[in-house]
Design an enzyme around this catalytic site. Structure first.
Site, PDB file in Angstrom:
ATOM      1  N   ASP A   1     -68.289  -2.498 -38.182  1.00 48.57           N
ATOM      2  CA  ASP A   1     -67.016  -3.105 -38.573  1.00 48.57           C
ATOM      3  C   ASP A   1     -66.944  -4.586 -38.208  1.00 48.57           C
ATOM      4  O   ASP A   1     -67.965  -5.228 -37.990  1.00 48.57           O
ATOM      5  CB  ASP A   1     -65.867  -2.310 -37.946  1.00 48.57           C
ATOM      6  CG  ASP A   1     -65.973  -2.197 -36.428  1.00 48.57           C
ATOM      7  OD1 ASP A   1     -66.570  -3.090 -35.795  1.00 48.57           O
ATOM      8  OD2 ASP A   1     -65.437  -1.223 -35.866  1.00 48.57           O
ATOM      9  N   SER A   2     -65.734  -5.105 -38.121  1.00 44.67           N
ATOM     10  CA  SER A   2     -65.519  -6.546 -37.921  1.00 44.67           C
ATOM     11  C   SER A   2     -66.062  -7.069 -36.601  1.00 44.67           C
ATOM     12  O   SER A   2     -66.333  -8.269 -36.492  1.00 44.67           O
ATOM     13  CB  SER A   2     -64.030  -6.869 -38.012  1.00 44.67           C
ATOM     14  OG  SER A   2     -63.309  -6.181 -37.004  1.00 44.67           O
ATOM     15  N   ILE A   3     -66.255  -6.225 -35.621  1.00 43.39           N
ATOM     16  CA  ILE A   3     -66.799  -6.667 -34.335  1.00 43.39           C
ATOM     17  C   ILE A   3     -68.173  -7.304 -34.542  1.00 43.39           C
ATOM     18  O   ILE A   3     -68.548  -8.249 -33.865  1.00 43.39           O
ATOM     19  CB  ILE A   3     -66.910  -5.484 -33.348  1.00 43.39           C
ATOM     20  CG1 ILE A   3     -65.555  -4.809 -33.120  1.00 43.39           C
ATOM     21  CG2 ILE A   3     -67.557  -5.899 -32.037  1.00 43.39           C
ATOM     22  CD1 ILE A   3     -64.524  -5.653 -32.430  1.00 43.39           C
ATOM     23  N   LEU A   4     -68.935  -6.791 -35.527  1.00 45.63           N
ATOM     24  CA  LEU A   4     -70.299  -7.257 -35.771  1.00 45.63           C
ATOM     25  C   LEU A   4     -70.477  -7.988 -37.102  1.00 45.63           C
ATOM     26  O   LEU A   4     -71.492  -8.654 -37.309  1.00 45.63           O
ATOM     27  CB  LEU A   4     -71.268  -6.067 -35.728  1.00 45.63           C
ATOM     28  CG  LEU A   4     -71.285  -5.246 -34.437  1.00 45.63           C
ATOM     29  CD1 LEU A   4     -72.222  -4.051 -34.570  1.00 45.63           C
ATOM     30  CD2 LEU A   4     -71.666  -6.102 -33.239  1.00 45.63           C
TER      31      LEU A   4
END
Length: 181
Positions: free
Chosen positions: A26-29
């Protein structure tokens, strides 16, 4: 002395270099895979990127580097990890890793359909395509070496709880049941 790389439980000698970093989730990576998608999860506009190299808008869910970049840089692989769907992706980048993560994605397929993000199944499909491209660049033996010694990252579940469960699934499941399916 050996250390274990958890994704493949493969042993690397202490001084052996990790050749590539490959990220899913997701957006973390995510390093910009949503830029060319019609998605609710976008960040290729100011203030995102203001602290990135040259103030560049990259589609990272940060004003600078994301965890994917920081780990790749810390391991001495490369300074930043390109998004697999970046139209400017260079063949030379394939051997040192790419990012398949998509902001708004989750382990529950419904999560990605709510946000119009790339589901984990789509990210894995892109990974299979990547392996074919990697073989074209470094040959089959080289690709097998890169894949077997790479660091694989996965960040998932945040959106399943924050977007999907809290809005839709809460009526059908209690949190304990939902997180165990």
């Amino acid at each position: 002395m050996y250390r274990i790389v958890a994704s493949r439980k493969r042993q690397l000698r202490e001084n052996e270099k990790v050749p590539a970093l490959i990220a899913f989730g997701d957006s973390i990576l995510d390093t910009g895979n949503n830029n060319n998608l019609i998605s609710l999860a976008k960040c290729n506009f100011p203030p995102y990127g203001k602290d990135f190299i040259g103030g560049k808008l990259t589609g990272r869910f940060s004003d600078g580097k994301v965890l994917t970049d920081l780990l790749a840089e810390g391991l001495g692989i490369k300074e930043t990890v390109p998004a697999y769907l970046d139209p400017n992706l260079q063949s030379k980048d394939l051997a040192t890793g790419v990012c398949f993560a998509s902001g708004g994605s989750g382990l529950d397929p419904l999560t990605s359909s709510i946000t119009s993000a790339i589901p984990i199944s789509g990210q894995l499909k892109n990974f299979k395509e990547y392996i074919g491209k990697l073989k074209g660049v470094v040959g089959e033996e080289g690709a097998n070496k890169v894949i077997s010694k790479s660091l694989f990252l996965l960040s998932a579940g945040n959106n399943d709880l924050g977007i999907n469960y809290s809005v839709l699934r809460v009526k059908k499941y209690d949190i304990s049941t939902y997180t165990s399916i």
